[in-house]
Design an enzyme around this catalytic site. Structure first.
Site, PDB file in Angstrom:
ATOM      1  N   GLU A 168       0.834  -1.176   0.037  1.00 53.13           N
ATOM      2  CA  GLU A 168      -0.109  -0.070  -0.039  1.00 53.13           C
ATOM      3  C   GLU A 168       0.632   1.149  -0.026  1.00 53.13           C
ATOM      4  OE1 GLU A 168      -3.771   1.782   2.415  1.00 53.13           O
ATOM      5  OE2 GLU A 168      -2.838   0.110   3.249  1.00 53.13           O
ATOM      6  N   GLY A 169       1.890   1.390   0.893  1.00 60.62           N
ATOM      7  CA  GLY A 169       2.671   2.245   0.869  1.00 60.62           C
ATOM      8  C   GLY A 169       3.499   2.645  -0.310  1.00 60.62           C
TER       9      GLY A 169
END
Length: 408
Positions: A168-169
């Site tokens: 996600e990051g």
């Protein structure tokens, strides 16, 4: 006995028609060149199944790509009905219904002829990561219901899965650097170029259940579990990325409310409400948050826009938490605070992990060679038209002379 004037005119017109007609034919057959047609357009669909809600994004890119990676742009953003998919843990059958409205919008936008080749993916984030810690079987039931619902659509459904915090990051980092033109950009000379790596920016993401920080480190990454590597537009990138589960806004406020009987009352929404998105100094941001928190509640209610009522009570606690996280947690100081920008969109594109995911996915989709057609240059085409008109005029003239001749 020589030819009459009518015979001479008739012969001349026929000769002119023959020569000009032959010239036009030669121009048509010989004067053509290969012309590249505009590249076909590809589409992709990504569901962002967050902790509080699910959003659908449709992306598009030219099929020929650039150094194996698509030049992706956002074509549609749609927020699904209801809460995040983790809220359907006790009734998984309803999760598919919540996604249908946005899916129908996406299918209406994408040409039907391209439905079968359009990849679609659902990625679940921190809300489902939290649920997986509590009840793994409920997570599987929810995903099974999602796969059943989306698998019946006419597009190429690639699956539904739980994203790691690192994914996600990292995908969020790709998104922000891409929309800011820091991964690749179009030069004045008409070429795609890669900016210097020193211009790349870091990414901070505040979700409902987790928060992520991602950036290019100045040295080696010792903990390989915090390292993400990918190849975009012919260049390799290695970033440090870390996700902190349970440190998202909603989770932090829930823990705060569990400890307090009454509390006052994501990065962008809170700081936008407090007018802190235009690069204030750290001292100004701190003073603004504390000034808001000290205001009498009645004055806060009277001065706030009506559409902010559901979140009004949380802005003080959120602002204080964000300041603490950024300063005490991530180590931002007065000197480095000015480098932070709080944005919801950039270049007309929503900022999140979904665009970065789609950019990375285009590396796996084969590029298509632009189609070629035989065509004429404008000059040759103009000459051909002139000779065709001359042929027609000469032919009509010869017919007219012949008719006049017969009447005589």
């Amino acid at each position: 006995m020589g030819l009459t004037w009518k015979q001479r005119v008739f012969t001349a017109l026929l000769g002119t028609a023959a020569v000009s007609g032959l010239t036009a034919l030669l121009l048509i057959l010989v004067g053509t060149i290969n012309v590249l047609l505009p590249p076909d357009t590809k589409f992709g669909i990504v569901f962002d199944a967050g902790s509080s809600h699910t959003s659908l994004f449709v992306y598009q890119w030219p099929a020929n790509k650039e150094n194996d990676t698509g030049m992706v742009s956002q074509a549609l953003a749609c927020q699904a009905e209801g809460s995040g998919i983790s809220s359907y843990a006790s009734n998984p059958a309803r999760v598919g219904e919540s996604l249908q409205g946005c899916l129908e919008e996406a299918l209406a936008l994408i040409p039907k002829a391209k439905h079968h080749e359009t990849p679609m993916f659902l990625g679940a984030t921190a809300g489902m990561r939290l649920l997986s810690r509590k009840n793994r079987s409920q997570v599987e039931d929810v995903f099974a219901a999602v796969r059943q619902a989306l698998g019946q659509s006419p597009v190429d459904f690639r699956g539904a899965e739980l994203l790691t915090g690192q994914d996600e990051g990292a995908f969020g980092w790709i998104t922000i650097n891409y929309v800011l033109g820091l991964l690749v950009k179009y030069s004045f000379s008409g070429e795609w170029i890669r900016p210097l790596e020193e211009t790349l920016v870091g990414a901070l993401d505040m979700g409902g259940a987790s928060t992520q920080i991602t950036f290019v480190p100045g040295g080696p990454i010792l903990d390989k579990t915090t390292q993400a590597t990918f190849r975009l537009y012919g260049a390799d990138h290695t970033v440090y990325t870390h996700s902190y589960l349970c440190f998202g806004r909603d989770q932090a406020l829930s823990r705060l409310l569990a400890e307090l009987v009454q509390a006052f009352s994501s990065f962008y929404y809170t700081f936008h409400f407090l007018n802190l998105t235009s690069k204030p100094s750290l001292s100004e941001a701190n003073a603004t948050v504390w000034q808001f928190c000290r205001r009498p509640w009645k004055l806060v209610e009277e001065s706030a826009p009506a559409d902010q009522d559901p979140w009004l009570r949380d802005y003080c606690a959120s602002g204080l938490y964000f300041l603490t996280l950024l300063v005490e947690g991530y180590g931002f100081s007065e000197e480095t605070w000015g480098g932070i920008e709080f944005r919801q969109q950039a270049g007309g594109t929503d900022i999140g992990w979904t665009l970065g995911y789609m950019l990375n996915l285009t590396n796996l989709i084969p590029a298509e060679v632009p189609a070629q057609r035989r065509a004429q240059s404008f000059g040759v085409w103009t000459a051909g038209v002139v000779f065709l008109v001359l042929t027609l005029a000469a032919t009509l003239g010869a017919v007219g002379v012949q008719l006049f001749w017969i009447q005589d």
